[in-house]
Each structure stands twice: as structure tokens, then as C-alpha cells.
Design an enzyme around this catalytic site. Structure first.
Site, PDB file in Angstrom:
ATOM      1  N   SER A 166      58.376  84.386  15.773  1.00 10.49           N
ATOM      2  CA  SER A 166      56.978  83.949  15.785  1.00 10.49           C
ATOM      3  C   SER A 166      56.293  84.436  14.513  1.00 10.49           C
ATOM      4  CB  SER A 166      56.248  84.507  17.008  1.00 10.49           C
ATOM      5  OG  SER A 166      54.851  84.354  16.798  1.00 10.49           O
ATOM      6  N   HIS A 192      58.774  79.620  15.236  1.00  8.71           N
ATOM      7  CA  HIS A 192      57.757  79.479  16.282  1.00  8.71           C
ATOM      8  C   HIS A 192      56.369  79.661  15.666  1.00  8.71           C
ATOM      9  CE1 HIS A 192      56.460  79.704  20.545  1.00  8.71           C
ATOM     10  NE2 HIS A 192      55.620  80.655  20.151  1.00  8.71           N
ATOM     11  N   ASP A 199      52.436  79.804  16.341  1.00  5.37           N
ATOM     12  CA  ASP A 199      51.438  80.035  17.388  1.00  5.37           C
ATOM     13  C   ASP A 199      50.064  79.549  16.946  1.00  5.37           C
ATOM     14  OD1 ASP A 199      52.797  81.294  19.600  1.00  5.37           O
ATOM     15  OD2 ASP A 199      53.178  82.970  18.248  1.00  5.37           O
ATOM     16  N   MET A 226      46.274  78.951  17.819  1.00  2.00           N
ATOM     17  CA  MET A 226      45.240  79.441  18.739  1.00  2.00           C
ATOM     18  C   MET A 226      43.873  78.955  18.269  1.00  2.00           C
ATOM     19  SD  MET A 226      46.484  83.345  19.286  1.00  2.00           S
ATOM     20  CE  MET A 226      48.222  83.762  19.547  1.00  2.00           C
ATOM     21  N   HIS A 257      53.607  75.982  19.231  1.00  2.00           N
ATOM     22  CA  HIS A 257      53.089  76.406  20.542  1.00  2.00           C
ATOM     23  C   HIS A 257      51.568  76.313  20.502  1.00  2.00           C
ATOM     24  CE1 HIS A 257      52.618  80.144  23.430  1.00  2.00           C
ATOM     25  NE2 HIS A 257      52.140  79.038  23.956  1.00  2.00           N
ATOM     26  N   MET A 277      48.138  76.849  21.833  1.00  2.00           N
ATOM     27  CA  MET A 277      47.298  77.584  22.786  1.00  2.00           C
ATOM     28  C   MET A 277      45.863  77.138  22.524  1.00  2.00           C
ATOM     29  SD  MET A 277      49.311  81.167  22.363  1.00  2.00           S
ATOM     30  CE  MET A 277      50.059  80.606  20.833  1.00  2.00           C
ATOM     31  N   MET A 280      55.658  81.983  29.620  1.00  2.00           N
ATOM     32  CA  MET A 280      55.041  83.116  28.921  1.00  2.00           C
ATOM     33  C   MET A 280      55.353  84.415  29.670  1.00  2.00           C
ATOM     34  SD  MET A 280      53.623  81.863  26.256  1.00  2.00           S
ATOM     35  CE  MET A 280      52.954  83.426  25.684  1.00  2.00           C
ATOM     36  N   ASP A 311      58.515  83.745  25.913  1.00  2.00           N
ATOM     37  CA  ASP A 311      57.664  84.151  24.787  1.00  2.00           C
ATOM     38  C   ASP A 311      56.780  85.311  25.202  1.00  2.00           C
ATOM     39  OD1 ASP A 311      56.018  84.278  22.561  1.00  2.00           O
ATOM     40  OD2 ASP A 311      55.146  82.270  22.828  1.00  2.00           O
TER      41      ASP A 311
HETATM   42  C1  DX5 Z   1      51.458  85.217  22.174  1.00  2.00           C
HETATM   43  C2  DX5 Z   1      52.294  84.305  21.308  1.00  2.00           C
HETATM   44  C3  DX5 Z   1      53.642  84.851  21.058  1.00  2.00           C
HETATM   45  C4  DX5 Z   1      53.626  86.141  20.271  1.00  2.00           C
HETATM   46  C5  DX5 Z   1      54.877  86.887  20.551  1.00  2.00           C
HETATM   47  O1  DX5 Z   1      50.233  84.634  22.384  1.00  2.00           O
HETATM   48  O2  DX5 Z   1      52.462  83.050  21.938  1.00  2.00           O
HETATM   49  O3  DX5 Z   1      54.473  83.901  20.431  1.00  2.00           O
HETATM   50  O4  DX5 Z   1      53.523  85.940  18.899  1.00  2.00           O
HETATM   51  O5  DX5 Z   1      54.793  88.122  19.904  1.00  2.00           O
HETATM   52  P1  DX5 Z   1      55.651  89.372  20.421  1.00  2.00           P
HETATM   53  O6  DX5 Z   1      57.090  88.989  20.308  1.00  2.00           O
HETATM   54  O7  DX5 Z   1      55.243  90.462  19.495  1.00  2.00           O
HETATM   55  O8  DX5 Z   1      55.263  89.613  21.852  1.00  2.00           O
HETATM   56 ZN    ZN Z   2      54.053  81.642  21.169  1.00  2.00          ZN
END
Ligand code: DX5
Ligand code: ZN
Length: 221
Positions: free
Chosen positions: A8, A33, A35, A37, A66, A68, A142, A181
Site C-alpha cells: 500500500s 495498492h 488507497d 480517501m 481501493h 474509500m 478489511m 487489508d
Molecule cells: C487503510 C488502508 C490500508 C492501509 C494498510 O485504510 O486501506 O491499505 O494502508 O496499512 P497497514 O498495512 O500499515 O495496516
Molecule cells: Zn487499502
């Protein structure tokens, strides 16, 4: 089943994202990956399609986006055109809009020739994904509440992975991708794999490791 490692980039240095993506590939990862947000579905804001577009030419690895975000349907076009290989959307972001919104969003992703997947938070039962399983290339469970890297793994989600793996097998898709994840490291990865996950997302455990490639290998087990 082959275990795929998806670093990620949330845990990477945002001032050197190109280098981070190259590090994923050189380190033997299988996916990158990303993320996304929006400051509403989850508190922080990370990046959008422009980032995905910028890193796209830097790696041959598939980009696993991903989302969010609220109202994911409105953003699919941008991420698809930016070069995402797979886009996952949260059940929770769709359920409040209409009963068919998740299905419609998955179909929209596919209409761009992009793989699609549905995500559930730690407090949402696996059954919520059962109806859309046939529409998904991948499901994502998750193992932390989304929003931040570096959180502690929630082991109570593991039976949901097993339930989804069992259903995929029943549906004649034993090789369906099941991603996990949050809080994945050398201690928790074997638990996730034993439960039936085959795609492991890891942020802090990889970007915080002294030797990225060795950490990828260790997670792969
Ligand atoms: C959380 C993200 C994850 C996060 C994982 O909101 O979706 O992908 O980056 O990070 P670690 O592996 O540090 O938990
Ligand atoms: Zn993620």
C-alpha cells in the site's frame, strides 16, 4: 494457491511516489495498492485519479485501486481512464444510497474493461457480499477500520474470509481473489492465508522494513 503481495503506497513517501512504485516492482510485489480517501467516507484525504495516472507508466504491476469514498459511481470514470487495473468499492458507501448501487457500480467498472471488487469493513458481516460475489473479480475484507495505515490487525475478521472462500468454492471459483487489508505483517499474514486470503495488502510492514524485497518474501511465506 499463489499468494499475491500488494504494497500500500499510503505508507510510502508522498514526495517520492514514483520511486515507491518502482520499489514495489523491484521488490517482487504482485500489485500496487492505491488507497483513495475522500475526507468523508473516511477522515483523511489522500489522492485521486491524477496520482494513478502519474504512476501508471512507471510500473508493469497491476494498480489495485481501493476507493474509500462516498458516491463511488461518480469517480469510476476517472480511475478507469487513469489506468487502474482493478477498482474496489465499499459496501458501506453504497448500501445507504440504494439497494442496487453496489451492483451498478461494479457493472460500471466492468464496462471500462477494468476488474472490480467489493469491500467490507470489520464490523460488516460476510453475508452482505454474498449477493454480489458472482459480479466480483475480487473481494476485500478489511482487517482494520479504514482511514489510516499502521493500525492493529483485528483477528475477528478471519472467519469472514473463510466463509467467502467456502462460498467461492461452492460457486465453482476456488481461485477467486480474496484480499485482506490492514495490519498485515509477518505475524498476521499466515493467519490470513490459513483463513483463505490470497491477496495480502501491507503498508507499514513493507515501507517501514529495512529490506523491502526481504519483507515481501517473508509475507509471501
Ligand atoms: C487503510 C488502508 C490500508 C492501509 C494498510 O485504510 O486501506 O491499505 O494502508 O496499512 P497497514 O498495512 O500499515 O495496516
Ligand atoms: Zn487499502
Amino acid at each position: 494457491m499463489r499468494i499475491k503481495i500488494a504494497p500500500s503506497i499510503l505508507s510510502a513517501d508522498f514526495s517520492a511516489m514514483g520511486a515507491a512504485v518502482k520499489r514495489c516492482e523491484a521488490g517482487g510485489a504482485d500489485l500496487v495498492h492505491c488507497d483513495v480517501m475522500d475526507g468523508s467516507f473516511v477522515g483523511p484525504i489522500t489522492f485521486g485519479g491524477q496520482m494513478v495516472k502519474s504512476i501508471r507508466p512507471l510500473t508493469k504491476l497491476p494498480l489495485d485501486v481501493h476507493l474509500m469514498i462516498e458516491h463511488p459511481k461518480t469517480q469510476i470514470k476517472f480511475f478507469a481512464e487513469a489506468g487502474a487495473d482493478i477498482i474496489t468499492v465499499h459496501y458501506e458507501a453504497c448500501a445507504g444510497i440504494s439497494e442496487s448501487y453496489l451492483e451498478e457500480t461494479l457493472a460500471l467498472i466492468r464496462s471500462y474493461g477494468v476488474k472490480c471488487g467489493a469491500v467490507i469493513n470489520p464490523d460488516v458481516p460476510a453475508e452482505k457480499l454474498f449477493p454480489v460475489l458472482p459480479l466480483c473479480d475480487m473481494v476485500l475484507v478489511m482487517s482494520v477500520f479504514p482511514g489510516y495505515g499502521g493500525q492493529k490487525f483485528i483477528p475477528e475478521v478471519l472467519p469472514k474470509i473463510s466463509a467467502l472462500r467456502a462460498l467461492a468454492e461452492l460457486a465453482g471459483r476456488p481461485d477467486m481473489d480474496i484480499e485482506i487489508d490492514g495490519g498485515i505483517n509477518a505475524q498476521t499474514a499466515p493467519l490470513a492465508v490459513a483463513a483463505g486470503a490470497n491477496v495480502l495488502v501491507a503498508g507499514s510492514a513493507l515501507f517501514g522494513a529495512p529490506d523491502f524485497a526481504a519483507a515481501v518474501k517473508e509475507l509471501r511465506g
